[in-house]
Motif scaffolding. Structure first.
Motif, mmCIF file in Angstrom:
data_model
loop_
_atom_site.group_PDB
_atom_site.id
_atom_site.type_symbol
_atom_site.label_atom_id
_atom_site.label_comp_id
_atom_site.label_asym_id
_atom_site.label_seq_id
_atom_site.Cartn_x
_atom_site.Cartn_y
_atom_site.Cartn_z
ATOM 1 N N ALA A 90 18.926 77.306 -116.043
ATOM 2 C CA ALA A 90 20.322 77.870 -115.483
ATOM 3 C C ALA A 90 21.324 77.197 -115.654
ATOM 4 C CB ALA A 90 20.149 78.190 -113.957
ATOM 5 N N HIS A 91 21.280 75.816 -115.735
ATOM 6 C CA HIS A 91 22.340 74.926 -115.966
ATOM 7 C C HIS A 91 22.630 75.028 -117.635
ATOM 8 C CE1 HIS A 91 23.453 72.466 -112.677
ATOM 9 N NE2 HIS A 91 22.196 72.564 -112.395
ATOM 10 N N LEU A 92 21.682 75.322 -118.335
ATOM 11 C CA LEU A 92 22.000 74.998 -119.823
ATOM 12 C C LEU A 92 22.491 76.668 -120.335
ATOM 13 C CD1 LEU A 92 19.246 72.805 -120.911
ATOM 14 C CD2 LEU A 92 21.618 72.435 -120.683
ATOM 15 N N THR A 93 22.249 77.789 -119.600
ATOM 16 C CA THR A 93 22.552 79.162 -120.023
ATOM 17 C C THR A 93 23.629 79.476 -119.174
ATOM 18 O OG1 THR A 93 20.027 79.433 -120.211
ATOM 19 C CG2 THR A 93 21.433 81.275 -120.198
ATOM 20 N N SER A 94 24.805 78.994 -119.992
ATOM 21 C CA SER A 94 26.335 79.515 -119.183
ATOM 22 C C SER A 94 27.050 79.992 -120.532
ATOM 23 C CB SER A 94 26.860 78.343 -118.415
ATOM 24 O OG SER A 94 27.406 77.586 -119.147
ATOM 25 N N GLN A 95 27.877 80.979 -120.244
ATOM 26 C CA GLN A 95 28.783 81.099 -121.187
ATOM 27 C C GLN A 95 30.179 81.031 -120.423
ATOM 28 O OE1 GLN A 95 28.361 82.258 -124.228
ATOM 29 N NE2 GLN A 95 26.173 81.966 -123.854
ATOM 30 N N PRO A 96 31.166 80.165 -120.927
ATOM 31 C CA PRO A 96 31.034 79.381 -122.238
ATOM 32 C C PRO A 96 30.014 78.210 -122.037
ATOM 33 C CG PRO A 96 33.130 79.072 -121.044
ATOM 34 C CD PRO A 96 32.522 80.322 -120.104
ATOM 35 N N ALA A 97 29.855 77.632 -123.132
ATOM 36 C CA ALA A 97 28.801 76.459 -123.087
ATOM 37 C C ALA A 97 29.350 75.543 -121.728
ATOM 38 C CB ALA A 97 29.115 75.622 -124.355
ATOM 39 N N PRO A 98 28.135 75.076 -121.293
ATOM 40 C CA PRO A 98 28.259 74.145 -120.168
ATOM 41 C C PRO A 98 29.284 73.234 -120.388
ATOM 42 C CG PRO A 98 25.949 74.261 -120.776
ATOM 43 C CD PRO A 98 26.847 74.974 -121.834
ATOM 44 N N ALA A 99 29.894 72.550 -119.066
ATOM 45 C CA ALA A 99 30.775 71.540 -119.308
ATOM 46 C C ALA A 99 30.080 70.143 -119.400
ATOM 47 C CB ALA A 99 31.450 71.806 -117.765
ATOM 48 N N PHE A 105 24.404 66.376 -115.588
ATOM 49 C CA PHE A 105 23.455 66.600 -114.415
ATOM 50 C C PHE A 105 22.180 67.305 -115.040
ATOM 51 C CE2 PHE A 105 21.676 69.161 -110.890
ATOM 52 C CZ PHE A 105 21.623 68.096 -110.089
ATOM 53 N N ALA A 106 22.180 68.043 -116.301
ATOM 54 C CA ALA A 106 21.026 68.671 -116.777
ATOM 55 C C ALA A 106 20.248 67.468 -117.338
ATOM 56 C CB ALA A 106 21.302 69.747 -117.900
ATOM 57 N N SER A 107 20.802 66.464 -117.731
ATOM 58 C CA SER A 107 20.047 65.426 -118.609
ATOM 59 C C SER A 107 19.144 64.765 -117.616
ATOM 60 C CB SER A 107 20.734 64.428 -119.282
ATOM 61 O OG SER A 107 21.754 63.803 -118.276
ATOM 62 N N LEU A 108 19.471 64.700 -116.185
ATOM 63 C CA LEU A 108 18.861 63.885 -115.009
ATOM 64 C C LEU A 108 17.719 64.970 -114.760
ATOM 65 C CD1 LEU A 108 21.919 62.801 -112.773
ATOM 66 C CD2 LEU A 108 20.407 61.415 -114.593
ATOM 67 N N ILE A 109 17.757 66.071 -114.708
ATOM 68 C CA ILE A 109 16.713 67.276 -114.797
ATOM 69 C C ILE A 109 15.722 66.921 -115.688
ATOM 70 C CG2 ILE A 109 16.065 69.509 -114.238
ATOM 71 C CD1 ILE A 109 18.853 70.023 -113.401
ATOM 72 N N ALA A 110 16.267 67.170 -116.840
ATOM 73 C CA ALA A 110 15.424 66.780 -118.138
ATOM 74 C C ALA A 110 14.560 65.594 -118.291
ATOM 75 C CB ALA A 110 16.234 66.965 -119.465
ATOM 76 N N LYS A 111 15.051 64.417 -117.607
ATOM 77 C CA LYS A 111 14.467 63.213 -117.359
ATOM 78 C C LYS A 111 13.005 63.243 -116.458
ATOM 79 C CE LYS A 111 15.153 58.485 -115.981
ATOM 80 N NZ LYS A 111 15.929 57.510 -115.232
#
Length: 127
Positions: A90-99, A105-111
């Motif tokens: 949900a964080h990475l699927t945004s239009q326009p591209a994520p800020a 924040f998404a990188s902390l989730i991916a970690k």
């Protein structure tokens, strides 16, 4: 499709949605391009996030705290890996591209998600 989105909007407006449900709804609204609903759900989810060891994830409400044992790390149940992955999507699927702050924040989730891999590189969930 319009009727399905209306059904999802009705579900999203309920006061007591489970964390897993919010994660799925946030991703569904991201795919549908409904930025307002996506953002509202992500703000709500962020309040329920578990921040630990420089990572972020979500867990089931009422879950017993894990024992902090040296040299041993338990893996999260598959449902927690799945719902955290849906929040990441949900964080990475945004239009326009994520800020930039959303990507940070998404990188902390991916970690956290990557820390849940088993020795063969797989996960407890096939999702």
């Amino acid at each position: 499709v319009r009727n399905a989105l209306f059904c999802l909007e009705t579900a999203a407006n309920q006061q007591e949605n489970h964390v897993y449900t919010k994660a799925l709804l946030a991703y569904a609204f991201a795919l549908a391009g409904n930025r307002e609903k996506r953002k509202a759900l992500l703000v709500s989810l962020e309040k329920e996030a578990v921040r630990k060891d420089g990572s972020v994830h979500w867990q089931r409400p009422g879950k017993e705290p894990e024992a902090d044992l040296p040299y041993y790390r338990t893996r999260a149940p598959s449902a927690e890996v799945e719902m955290t992955a849906y929040v990441l999507l949900a964080h990475l699927t945004s239009q326009p591209a994520p800020a930039q702050e959303e990507l940070a924040f998404a990188s902390l989730i991916a970690k956290w998600i990557s820390s849940q891999q088993n020795p063969n590189g797989g996960f407890s969930s096939t999702q």
